[in-house]
Design an enzyme around this catalytic site. Structure first.
Site, PDB file in Angstrom:
ATOM      1  N   HIS A 185      21.128  53.425 -28.341  1.00  0.00           N
ATOM      2  CA  HIS A 185      20.824  54.868 -28.286  1.00  0.00           C
ATOM      3  C   HIS A 185      19.644  55.191 -29.221  1.00  0.00           C
ATOM      4  O   HIS A 185      18.756  55.957 -28.852  1.00  0.00           O
ATOM      5  CB  HIS A 185      22.024  55.711 -28.702  1.00  0.00           C
ATOM      6  CG  HIS A 185      23.139  55.724 -27.709  1.00  0.00           C
ATOM      7  ND1 HIS A 185      22.951  55.849 -26.350  1.00  0.00           N
ATOM      8  CD2 HIS A 185      24.482  55.660 -27.903  1.00  0.00           C
ATOM      9  CE1 HIS A 185      24.125  55.838 -25.742  1.00  0.00           C
ATOM     10  NE2 HIS A 185      25.074  55.732 -26.655  1.00  0.00           N
ATOM     11  N   HIS A 224      25.853  49.150 -29.684  1.00  0.00           N
ATOM     12  CA  HIS A 224      25.830  50.260 -28.718  1.00  0.00           C
ATOM     13  C   HIS A 224      24.987  51.420 -29.252  1.00  0.00           C
ATOM     14  O   HIS A 224      24.107  51.939 -28.564  1.00  0.00           O
ATOM     15  CB  HIS A 224      27.274  50.711 -28.438  1.00  0.00           C
ATOM     16  CG  HIS A 224      27.400  51.817 -27.457  1.00  0.00           C
ATOM     17  ND1 HIS A 224      27.817  51.615 -26.159  1.00  0.00           N
ATOM     18  CD2 HIS A 224      27.174  53.158 -27.572  1.00  0.00           C
ATOM     19  CE1 HIS A 224      27.828  52.775 -25.523  1.00  0.00           C
ATOM     20  NE2 HIS A 224      27.458  53.734 -26.357  1.00  0.00           N
ATOM     21  N   GLU A 225      25.238  51.812 -30.493  1.00  0.00           N
ATOM     22  CA  GLU A 225      24.534  52.961 -31.071  1.00  0.00           C
ATOM     23  C   GLU A 225      23.071  52.640 -31.365  1.00  0.00           C
ATOM     24  O   GLU A 225      22.212  53.522 -31.274  1.00  0.00           O
ATOM     25  CB  GLU A 225      25.259  53.459 -32.321  1.00  0.00           C
ATOM     26  CG  GLU A 225      26.703  53.909 -32.081  1.00  0.00           C
ATOM     27  CD  GLU A 225      26.887  54.955 -30.998  1.00  0.00           C
ATOM     28  OE1 GLU A 225      25.955  55.734 -30.718  1.00  0.00           O
ATOM     29  OE2 GLU A 225      27.992  54.997 -30.408  1.00  0.00           O
TER      30      GLU A 225
END
Length: 191
Positions: A97, A93-94
């Site tokens: 980003h 997920h990160e």
């Protein structure tokens, strides 16, 4: 977003998490995960290679599973992690980003639409909203669960941004939804 503002993952509540050392070992193992390797390779291709401390285990006071901050990297909240899968999920997920930050010339995490777009992409592409995960969270909807989950988790994250009210977060998410949900880069399609 400056170094003082991190993009947090949606609330992730675990009471019997790992120590920082145990979590750091799980992070080391996650670097061998095929999706993590793929994202790392594409970050490097985009000109954003990262060093050994880019992904780091820390203890967190909030309920987030982790966060990404420009100039800092990814922090995984050890006290909220229980399994290798938990760590893999947060890292993926990160990393999405981080990829969005890398590829966008004008990424502004204080801008609710920019933040919402990256959260839509991270929620959709990371597997955060896989049917099995949703069942474990107590959400039993059969049809349309993935988009509902992404919307719910985007709202939690963007509302946590001090620059975005609930109304601004909802408006931003709706404004960018189609473009950002269908943007699967660096993947050919949603994994």
């Amino acid at each position: 977003m400056g170094e003082e503002h991190a993009v947090n993952s949606p609330p992730f509540v675990v009471t019997d998490g790992k120590t920082v050392e145990e979590c750091q070992e799980l992070i080391r193992r996650s670097l061998k995960n095929p999706v993590v390797k793929f994202l790392k390779e594409h970050l490097e291709k985009a000109g954003c290679a990262f060093g050994d401390n880019f992904i780091k285990a820390v203890r967190c006071d909030n309920s987030s599973g982790g966060n990404f901050a420009r100039g800092v990297g990814i922090r995984v909240c050890s006290n909220h992690m229980r399994t290798q899968d938990d760590v893999n999920q947060i890292v993926i997920h990160e990393l999405i980003h981080a990829y969005d930050e890398c590829r966008a010339a004008n990424m502004n995490w204080k801008n609710c639409a920019h933040h919402a777009c990256s959260e839509i992409r991270a929620g959709h592409l990371s597997g955060d909203c896989h049917f099995k995960r949703e069942l474990l969270r107590g959400f039993m909807k059969i049809k349309g669960h993935e988009q509902d989950c992404v919307r719910r988790r985007v709202m939690k994250s963007v509302i946590a941004n001090p620059h975005c009210s609930e109304a601004a977060a909802k408006d931003a998410m709706e404004a960018v939804w189609d473009v950002c949900y269908n943007d699967t880069q660096p993947f050919d399609r949603a994994p």
